[in-house]
Design an enzyme around this catalytic site. Structure first.
Site, PDB file in Angstrom:
ATOM      1  N   GLY A  60       0.836  -1.209   0.000  1.00  0.00           N
ATOM      2  CA  GLY A  60       0.000   0.000   0.000  1.00  0.00           C
ATOM      3  C   GLY A  60       0.859   1.243   0.000  1.00  0.00           C
ATOM      4  N   ASN A  61       0.287   2.378   0.310  1.00  0.00           N
ATOM      5  CA  ASN A  61       1.064   3.616   0.406  1.00  0.00           C
ATOM      6  C   ASN A  61       0.434   4.535   1.463  1.00  0.00           C
ATOM      7  OD1 ASN A  61      -0.888   5.483  -0.943  1.00  0.00           O
ATOM      8  ND2 ASN A  61      -0.554   4.045  -2.636  1.00  0.00           N
TER       9      ASN A  61
END
Ligand code: CTP
Length: 403
Positions: free
Chosen positions: A208-209
């Site tokens: 993810g980020n």
């Protein structure tokens, strides 16, 4: 601009009630028709006679008038207004608005009103910052009410801080903006993407980020405030929408976001994609949790996710407007221009991670808008909600006026 507009002004019990007289004068001067509804407590701070004289209309406080039992019909009052403004709104009234109570005429009129409602809180700093008040404000906004933020400064208690009612001139600006904004993007359906995407490695892990989704959510609010019907496609975030014009669709992965956007975009006037979509995903997703020491676990093979913005750029008709974001760390302008052209965009919003206060997780952003006509518009560092207003205003200026 306010000529002939019907404004219902709600006045509650607080020292700032004296400023309501100035607000009524400003509204009448601007050509509006004004009817004032007061709570009984407001009478201790300003007389109904003052507000009746200035507004040129009788002031209502009780459900019935005196001994003859004449009814102040709260439903008729609620339907009369083009806009309702509650200024000042005390902590007590805010809690009643949040709960939907109707134990005085003012809150009953609020419940009956079909028009937009603006609320200008006014109270001491500790009452304002108290969690109960803040929760009430969130709940009220979720019902589509717009809050006019209080100012900071000296308070009636002698303390200094946030809680002082916005000045009448500022409230007037909010009222005018509500009328101008409300129709600027009306009957336009706009797609917005926000947040990160999560790309599964196994049932419990993902790539993810750090995107919080704040920019995209603020953008959805700014567009809805201008009358647009917004479809907000969001990755996993812990945010909530406020404006009832926003239809939210939650997705997790880039593939889900892609499928959702491809389905919605053909019926949209415009799309602004602000999501931080993962560019890569694991080629193979394990069916069960990968255990420590499993063979081959020192590498994960990746494949590219679909580029949603580029795919919409290929689909885009001449009438549609498409915009994206570019978060860059170097060669910012050149990289953003390449994205603008290669993805067939009308404009791109550039933010550089080098700029202090810009990027993930912050409440501020510093942007430039690059247009397909070769223009670059630079903006100062601002709150994400002010940035969202700038972007929404840019969309308004380039949207064909079909009226
Ligand atoms: N975007 C998208 N789908 C992707 C990747 C990006 O729709 N799979 C959109 C983003 O929402 C944003 C724009 O494309 O509006 C630019 O995203 P960004 O990550 O800056 O650019 P990329 O095209 O992914 O290029 P790179 O990461 O190499 O800079």
């Amino acid at each position: 601009m306010l000529k002939g507009k019907r404004i219902l002004l709600g006045v509650t019990g607080g020292i700032a009630a004296y400023k309501s007289a100035f607000l009524v004068r400003l509204l009448i001067k601007a050509g509006a028709e004004v009817k004032v509804v007061m709570t009984p407590a407001a009478h201790q701070f300003i007389t109904p006679l003052t507000l009746a004289t200035l507004s040129k209309n009788p002031v209502a406080t009780q459900f019935t008038n005196g001994e003859n039992g004449e009814w102040n019909n709260h439903i008729d009052l609620g339907l009369w207004g083009d806009l309702m403004v509650i200024a000042p709104a005390s902590a007590n009234t805010l809690s009643k608005l949040a709960e939907g109570r109707s134990d005085n005429l003012l809150v009953a009129v609020f419940l009956s009103a079909r028009c937009p409602v603006l609320v200008a809180p006014a109270m001491d700093l500790d009452m304002y910052s108290n969690k109960a008040t803040q929760i009430n404000l969130v709940r009220i906004q979720q019902n589509g009410v717009k809050i006019i933020p209080p100012g900071t400064g000296e308070l009636a208690s002698g303390l200094s801080g946030e809680g002082r009612m916005a000045e009448p001139e500022e409230i007037l600006k909010f009222i005018e903006a509500t009328f101008t904004n409300a129709s600027r993007l009306s009957s336009k359906k706009i797609l917005v993407t926000a947040g990160p995407t999560y790309e599964a490695i196994d049932p419990v892990r993902f790539i993810g980020n750090h995107s919080s989704g704040k920019m995209g959510f603020e953008l959805a609010e700014a567009l809805a405030e201008r009358g647009a019907d917004v479809v907000l496609v969001s990755g996993p975030v812990s945010l909530q929408t406020k404006n009832p014009r926003i239809e939210r669709k939650d997705v997790v992965s880039a593939q889900e976001m892609f499928e959702c956007c491809m389905e919605i975009f053909p019926t949209c006037h415009a799309a602004i994609l602000s999501a931080a979509v993962a560019d890569f995903r694991p080629k193979n997703v394990a069916d069960s949790k990968i255990k420590k020491g499993a063979s081959g676990i020192n590498e994960i093979s990746l494949e590219e996710t679909p580029d949603i913005l580029a795919s919409l750029g290929k689909l885009k008709s001449k009438k549609q407007i498409l915009a994206g974001f570019a978060l860059e760390t170097n060669n910012e302008i050149a990289n953003a221009k390449t994205k603008l052209e290669s993805k067939n965009l009308d404009f791109i919003v550039l933010n550089s991670l080098k700029d202090f206060g810009a990027g993930f997780g912050t409440d501020t952003n510093k942007i430039s808008i690059l247009t397909n006509e070769g223009k670059t518009i630079n903006f100062e560092l601002k709150s994400k909600s002010a940035v969202a207003n700038d972007i929404a205003d840019h969309l308004v200026t380039i949207s064909p006026n079909e009226a």
